[in-house]
Design a protein around this motif. Structure first.
Motif, PDB file in Angstrom:
ATOM      1  N   ALA A 130       0.874  -1.187   0.000  1.00 45.17           N
ATOM      2  CA  ALA A 130       0.000   0.000   0.000  1.00 45.17           C
ATOM      3  C   ALA A 130       0.901   1.223   0.000  1.00 45.17           C
ATOM      4  O   ALA A 130       1.881   1.279   0.756  1.00 45.17           O
ATOM      5  CB  ALA A 130      -0.903   0.004   1.236  1.00 45.17           C
ATOM      6  N   VAL A 131       0.593   2.171  -0.872  1.00 47.37           N
ATOM      7  CA  VAL A 131       1.515   3.299  -1.051  1.00 47.37           C
ATOM      8  C   VAL A 131       1.342   4.360   0.036  1.00 47.37           C
ATOM      9  O   VAL A 131       0.279   4.494   0.636  1.00 47.37           O
ATOM     10  CB  VAL A 131       1.349   3.952  -2.442  1.00 47.37           C
ATOM     11  CG1 VAL A 131       1.596   2.932  -3.547  1.00 47.37           C
ATOM     12  CG2 VAL A 131      -0.027   4.585  -2.609  1.00 47.37           C
ATOM     13  N   ILE A 132       2.421   5.089   0.272  1.00 49.34           N
ATOM     14  CA  ILE A 132       2.407   6.227   1.193  1.00 49.34           C
ATOM     15  C   ILE A 132       2.628   7.471   0.324  1.00 49.34           C
ATOM     16  O   ILE A 132       3.714   7.631  -0.260  1.00 49.34           O
ATOM     17  CB  ILE A 132       3.504   6.076   2.264  1.00 49.34           C
ATOM     18  CG1 ILE A 132       3.215   4.820   3.102  1.00 49.34           C
ATOM     19  CG2 ILE A 132       3.606   7.334   3.127  1.00 49.34           C
ATOM     20  CD1 ILE A 132       4.367   4.377   3.982  1.00 49.34           C
ATOM     21  N   GLN A 144      -2.451  -1.752   4.297  1.00 46.94           N
ATOM     22  CA  GLN A 144      -3.133  -0.444   4.325  1.00 46.94           C
ATOM     23  C   GLN A 144      -3.089   0.171   5.714  1.00 46.94           C
ATOM     24  O   GLN A 144      -2.907   1.382   5.861  1.00 46.94           O
ATOM     25  CB  GLN A 144      -4.565  -0.602   3.842  1.00 46.94           C
ATOM     26  CG  GLN A 144      -4.580  -0.852   2.355  1.00 46.94           C
ATOM     27  CD  GLN A 144      -5.978  -0.844   1.794  1.00 46.94           C
ATOM     28  OE1 GLN A 144      -6.656   0.165   1.849  1.00 46.94           O
ATOM     29  NE2 GLN A 144      -6.401  -1.960   1.279  1.00 46.94           N
ATOM     30  N   ASP A 145      -3.249  -0.670   6.713  1.00 45.01           N
ATOM     31  CA  ASP A 145      -3.200  -0.199   8.098  1.00 45.01           C
ATOM     32  C   ASP A 145      -1.803   0.376   8.373  1.00 45.01           C
ATOM     33  O   ASP A 145      -1.642   1.476   8.929  1.00 45.01           O
ATOM     34  CB  ASP A 145      -3.505  -1.401   9.005  1.00 45.01           C
ATOM     35  CG  ASP A 145      -3.741  -1.013  10.441  1.00 45.01           C
ATOM     36  OD1 ASP A 145      -3.807   0.197  10.710  1.00 45.01           O
ATOM     37  OD2 ASP A 145      -3.834  -1.921  11.299  1.00 45.01           O
ATOM     38  N   CYS A 146      -0.793  -0.355   7.964  1.00 54.03           N
ATOM     39  CA  CYS A 146       0.597   0.070   8.186  1.00 54.03           C
ATOM     40  C   CYS A 146       0.845   1.412   7.469  1.00 54.03           C
ATOM     41  O   CYS A 146       1.371   2.362   8.071  1.00 54.03           O
ATOM     42  CB  CYS A 146       1.516  -1.033   7.658  1.00 54.03           C
ATOM     43  SG  CYS A 146       3.259  -0.680   7.838  1.00 54.03           S
ATOM     44  N   ALA A 147       0.438   1.518   6.215  1.00 49.16           N
ATOM     45  CA  ALA A 147       0.670   2.754   5.440  1.00 49.16           C
ATOM     46  C   ALA A 147      -0.046   3.939   6.081  1.00 49.16           C
ATOM     47  O   ALA A 147       0.505   5.043   6.173  1.00 49.16           O
ATOM     48  CB  ALA A 147       0.188   2.559   4.001  1.00 49.16           C
ATOM     49  N   ALA A 148      -1.274   3.700   6.553  1.00 43.42           N
ATOM     50  CA  ALA A 148      -2.097   4.800   7.090  1.00 43.42           C
ATOM     51  C   ALA A 148      -1.507   5.382   8.375  1.00 43.42           C
ATOM     52  O   ALA A 148      -1.778   6.532   8.725  1.00 43.42           O
ATOM     53  CB  ALA A 148      -3.518   4.298   7.341  1.00 43.42           C
ATOM     54  N   ARG A 149      -0.697   4.602   9.083  1.00 42.22           N
ATOM     55  CA  ARG A 149      -0.133   5.089  10.354  1.00 42.22           C
ATOM     56  C   ARG A 149       1.069   6.013  10.141  1.00 42.22           C
ATOM     57  O   ARG A 149       1.510   6.673  11.068  1.00 42.22           O
ATOM     58  CB  ARG A 149       0.280   3.899  11.221  1.00 42.22           C
ATOM     59  CG  ARG A 149      -0.939   3.106  11.674  1.00 42.22           C
ATOM     60  CD  ARG A 149      -0.508   1.919  12.499  1.00 42.22           C
ATOM     61  NE  ARG A 149      -1.644   1.025  12.708  1.00 42.22           N
ATOM     62  CZ  ARG A 149      -1.832   0.292  13.801  1.00 42.22           C
ATOM     63  NH1 ARG A 149      -0.968   0.360  14.792  1.00 42.22           N
ATOM     64  NH2 ARG A 149      -2.878  -0.493  13.911  1.00 42.22           N
ATOM     65  N   VAL A 150       1.615   6.002   8.924  1.00 43.94           N
ATOM     66  CA  VAL A 150       2.780   6.861   8.658  1.00 43.94           C
ATOM     67  C   VAL A 150       2.278   8.236   8.247  1.00 43.94           C
ATOM     68  O   VAL A 150       1.450   8.366   7.352  1.00 43.94           O
ATOM     69  CB  VAL A 150       3.657   6.260   7.526  1.00 43.94           C
ATOM     70  CG1 VAL A 150       4.829   7.188   7.203  1.00 43.94           C
ATOM     71  CG2 VAL A 150       4.144   4.876   7.916  1.00 43.94           C
ATOM     72  N   LYS A 151       2.764   9.273   8.947  1.00 42.63           N
ATOM     73  CA  LYS A 151       2.348  10.648   8.631  1.00 42.63           C
ATOM     74  C   LYS A 151       3.564  11.425   8.136  1.00 42.63           C
ATOM     75  O   LYS A 151       4.651  11.326   8.716  1.00 42.63           O
ATOM     76  CB  LYS A 151       1.795  11.353   9.883  1.00 42.63           C
ATOM     77  CG  LYS A 151       0.623  10.621  10.534  1.00 42.63           C
ATOM     78  CD  LYS A 151      -0.670  10.814   9.755  1.00 42.63           C
ATOM     79  CE  LYS A 151      -1.811   9.996  10.354  1.00 42.63           C
ATOM     80  NZ  LYS A 151      -2.473   9.108   9.416  1.00 42.63           N
TER      81      LYS A 151
END
Ligand SMILES: Nc1ncnc2c1ncn2[C@@H]1O[C@H](COP(=O)(O)OP(=O)(O)OP(=O)(O)O)[C@@H](O)[C@H]1O
Ligand SMILES: NCC(=O)N[C@@H]1O[C@H](COP(=O)([O-])[O-])[C@@H](O)[C@H]1O
Ligand SMILES: [Mg+2]
Length: 413
Positions: free
Chosen positions: A345-347, A404-411
């Motif tokens: 999942a992309v960031i 997706q969960d992992c990607a969403a946690r990166v800000k």
């Protein structure tokens, strides 16, 4: 004078940064190039990274770097003559491909071939090869250079249709034209995002597909006496795109035996036509009820690792990057094994920033079976891909949720 290519039974390279070193000139130094560079370095190859801006991802891991316009033939020739690479490895489409053809004629080795880079740089080249020469099924299409031709093309293809500059990637300049009200904006956008006033557009009929996949296909000619050239396929990768750019991918993508066979047939036909060695990302649309006979459409092909294939960094015994390096270095591929269902999942950047900072990395990595790749791009702008989250799972669904969960946690800030 160019170096002589390796002969069968004679893979020879020496020590990086010495006269005996085998040198790879990477034309394009983004996230995909960074992984190619790392795999090459692991095999003792000297890597010289090139791109249009300083501190590009692959430059941060390469032995040396050059910043130049790769669309400028003179500059490209100069760097090749200075570095004298054994392998010229394109990583982006936008290159002075006529110069690559000249360089190949002089004896330099272009991956997979200079002609393949020319044909795939331009949607017209690859589409005409696939549809008109090889007879592969594609969406209906027309090309247009003027507004009048564009309107004619839309009238012939009908709505909905997809409009793209012939030279672009990652969805830049691409529009879905649903109604007559979208026609003008799509033309303007294609020109804004395309390169220069000579730009042409492709108008493609919209394919109402069920699934889209990338079939990573490796052509290898191991430099071992008696070894035969082979085509290898990775398990199909499913993906989801938004605005023409990939958001998540997963492997395997479940297909019927018949549909997979059709996909492999198309991938073999197009990669054989392009020739040379290396890994290719063959993009295919699959339409129709999965329990019935489905139609497979060829969309396009990258003659190098594919963004949706980043999932293979966790899901296969050899990533697409390792496979590419092995194939182009004349090494055997062996057996490609899928380890477990995997996903990426992309960031994406949400704001513009020079030297962006990231938070949430520790929280992201608490997601089971997850890994992160942050690309280290020196500058962010909205929707620029800055990293990718990777995850494994017991099922593809679980792997997708995790990635997706992992990607969403990166800000990004
Ligand atoms: N004719 C079409 N019908 C339906 N969807 C399409 C069509 N053409 C493109 N798309 C959608 O847009 C996505 C991007 O299109 P395409 O691969 O041609 O663009 P690109 O700019 O070359 O992207 P990339 O460089 O990332 O491969 C496709 O993966 C697909 O989801
Ligand atoms: N779909 C093609 C693709 O994914 N290409 C990858 O993106 C980089 C450009 O990124 P940037 O636009 O952020 O510089 C390229 O260098 C390549 O690694
Ligand atoms: Mg594509």
């Amino acid at each position: 004078m160019a170096k002589v290519a390796d002969q069968p039974g004679n893979v020879v390279w020496g020590t990086p940064l010495s006269a005996s070193g085998k040198r790879m000139l990477l034309l394009g130094s983004g996230e995909l190039g960074r992984e190619v560079a790392l795999e090459a370095i692991r095999l003792g190859i000297e890597v010289i990274a090139v791109d249009a801006y300083a501190n590009a991802p692959a430059m941060q891991v390469a032995h040396r770097a050059h910043v130049l316009s790769m669309l400028d033939g003179q500059s490209l020739k100069q760097v090749v003559e200075q570095e004298r690479p054994d392998l010229i490895v394109p990583e982006v489409e936008a290159l002075a491909t006529e110069t690559l053809i000249e360089l190949e004629t002089e004896g330099w080795r272009v991956i997979p071939t200079a002609l393949a880079t020319r044909l795939t740089m331009d949607r017209e080249g690859i589409r005409r090869l696939a549809a008109e020469e090889l007879g592969l099924p594609t969406s209906p299409y027309r090309f247009a250079a003027t507004e009048t031709e564009y309107r004619d093309a839309i009238a012939t293809i009908g709505l909905p249709c997809v409009v793209k500059p012939v030279m672009s990637s990652s969805g830049k300049g691409q529009s879905l034209v649903k109604t007559a009200a979208d026609v003008d904006a799509a033309w303007t956008y294609a020109f804004e995002a395309g390169r220069g006033k000579d730009q042409r557009v492709i108008v493609e009929g919209f394919v109402d597909f069920d699934t889209e996949i990338t079939l990573l296909t490796v052509r290898s000619h191991p430099q071992i006496a008696g070894a035969t050239p082979t085509t290898h396929f990775c398990p199909p990768i499913g993906h989801r795109q938004e605005a023409g750019d990939y958001r998540e991918s997963w492997q395997p993508c479940g297909l019927s035996v018949e549909t997979l066979a059709q996909c492999q047939q198309i991938a073999k036909a197009i990669t054989d036509a392009l020739g040379g060695v290396g890994l290719f990302g063959v993009e295919l649309f699959i339409a129709g009820d999965p329990t019935q006979e489905q139609t497979v459409y060829f969309s396009e092909v990258s003659p190098r690792p594919h963004d949706t294939g980043m999932v293979t960094m966790v899901s296969q015994n050899m990533s697409e990057f390792e496979l590419h390096v092995r194939a182009i270095a004349g090494l055997p591929i062996g057996e490609i094994e899928q380890i477990r269902p995997g996903a990426s999942a992309v960031i994406l950047a949400s704001v513009a920033s020079n030297g962006p900072t990231f938070t949430g990395i520790a929280e992201a990595l608490t997601v089971p079976s997850s890994k992160l790749r942050l690309f280290g791009k020196p500058r962010a702008y909205p929707n620029r891909r800055m990293g990718v989250a990777l995850a494994l799972g017991d099922t593809v669904e679980q792997a997708r949720d995790r990635a997706q969960d992992c990607a969403a946690r990166v800000k990004m800030h």
